[in-house]
Design an enzyme around this catalytic site. Sequence first.
Site, PDB file in Angstrom:
ATOM      1  N   ASP A  35      -4.178   1.008   4.516  1.00  0.00           N
ATOM      2  CA  ASP A  35      -2.645   1.465   5.903  1.00  0.00           C
ATOM      3  C   ASP A  35      -2.275   2.672   6.162  1.00  0.00           C
ATOM      4  O   ASP A  35      -1.873   3.511   5.426  1.00  0.00           O
ATOM      5  CB  ASP A  35      -1.976  -0.216   5.595  1.00  0.00           C
ATOM      6  N   LYS A  58      -3.253  -0.395  12.432  1.00  0.00           N
ATOM      7  CA  LYS A  58      -3.377  -0.354  13.414  1.00  0.00           C
ATOM      8  C   LYS A  58      -3.909   1.920  14.042  1.00  0.00           C
ATOM      9  O   LYS A  58      -3.222   2.317  13.686  1.00  0.00           O
ATOM     10  CB  LYS A  58      -2.284  -1.216  14.438  1.00  0.00           C
ATOM     11  N   MET A 167      18.734 -17.003  -9.496  1.00  0.00           N
ATOM     12  CA  MET A 167      19.990 -18.172 -10.457  1.00  0.00           C
ATOM     13  C   MET A 167      19.956 -19.130  -9.697  1.00  0.00           C
ATOM     14  O   MET A 167      21.030 -19.647 -10.007  1.00  0.00           O
ATOM     15  CB  MET A 167      20.681 -16.806 -10.325  1.00  0.00           C
TER      16      MET A 167
END
Length: 244
Positions: A35, A58, A167
Site C-alpha cells: 500500500d 489507490k 481492564m
Amino acid sequence: MHGKVYIVGAGPGDPGLLTVKAIRAIEKADVILYDKLVGDEIIEMIKQMNKKMIYAGKRSNERGLERQKEINELMKKYALEGKIVVRLKGGDPFVFGRGCVEAEFLSKEGIPLEIIPGVSSINSVPAYAGIPLTHPELSSSVLVVTGRDDIEAWKQTPLQGTIVILMGRDTLPGICEKLINAGRGPSTPVAVIEKGTTREQRVIIGVLEDIVEKVRRAKLKGATLVVVGDVVNFSNILNGSKKI
Ligand SMILES: C[S@@+](CC[C@H](N)C(=O)[O-])C[C@H]1O[C@@H](n2cnc3c(N)ncnc32)[C@H](O)[C@@H]1O
C-alpha cells in the site's frame, strides 16, 4: 493447489516497528502487494530481497470500489497459482485499513489467509512525539475516529460504533447493563478475549444480554479485552481463533 495470503501490518513507517512475524512472512513471500502508506525504508529493504513487488494502493482519481476489486483479484490470482502473497498495509490492517474487506473476500473464496497485526499509528505516532494516550491522572479513555465523520457521528460511538474495553473483566456485568440502558441493543455482539495472541488465547463470543453468564462459566483469570459492536460477527467469518 492454493497458495496463501498473509495480510500484514507494516507499522507506521519506521522499519524497526515491523514485527518479527511480518519480517518472516515477507521473507517467505513470492509476491508483495503493498500500500501507499508502507514506509519508504521498508519498501527499500524489501527491494533488496529481490521479491516481486506490486503497488496495490489507490491511484489518484481512482474509484475506491473498483480498485478494491482489482486488488482482491490480484491476491486471488497469485494464491491460485500456489504463490505465497504478502498483502502489506500501513499500520495495522484492521484499523481503518480495509484489511477486513480483503480478509472477508479471501475467506469467501476459500483461499487460506493469515492476519499479522501491525503496530498502528494510533498509538505509535503519538508515542514517537512523546505523547501518551492515557495517563493515570489525565486521561483514562481514547476516542479513535476518522476526520471524514463529523462530530455528530463521534457522539454516536457509544450507541453504534465499536467499543474496546480494557481492564473490564471484573466490571463486565455493570458495563453490559449500562450499555443496554444507554440504548445499545441487548443482542449487540460482544467478544471477550483472554490472553489474546498467546498460546492460551480464549475468545468468548456472546451478546450484551448473555455474555456475562458465558464469561462466568469460562472462569477467566488472565488479562482480558472486551470488544462490543457488530464487527464482532467477523470472528465467525474469519474464524482465526479458538472460541468457546
Ligand atoms: C487509512 S488510515 C490507515 C491506518 C493504519 N491502518 C494504522 O493502523 O495506522 C491512514 C491514516 O493513518 C494515519 N497514519 C498512518 N501512519 C501514519 C504515520 N506514520 N504518521 C502519521 N499518521 C499516520 C494518517 O492519519 C493516515 O491518513
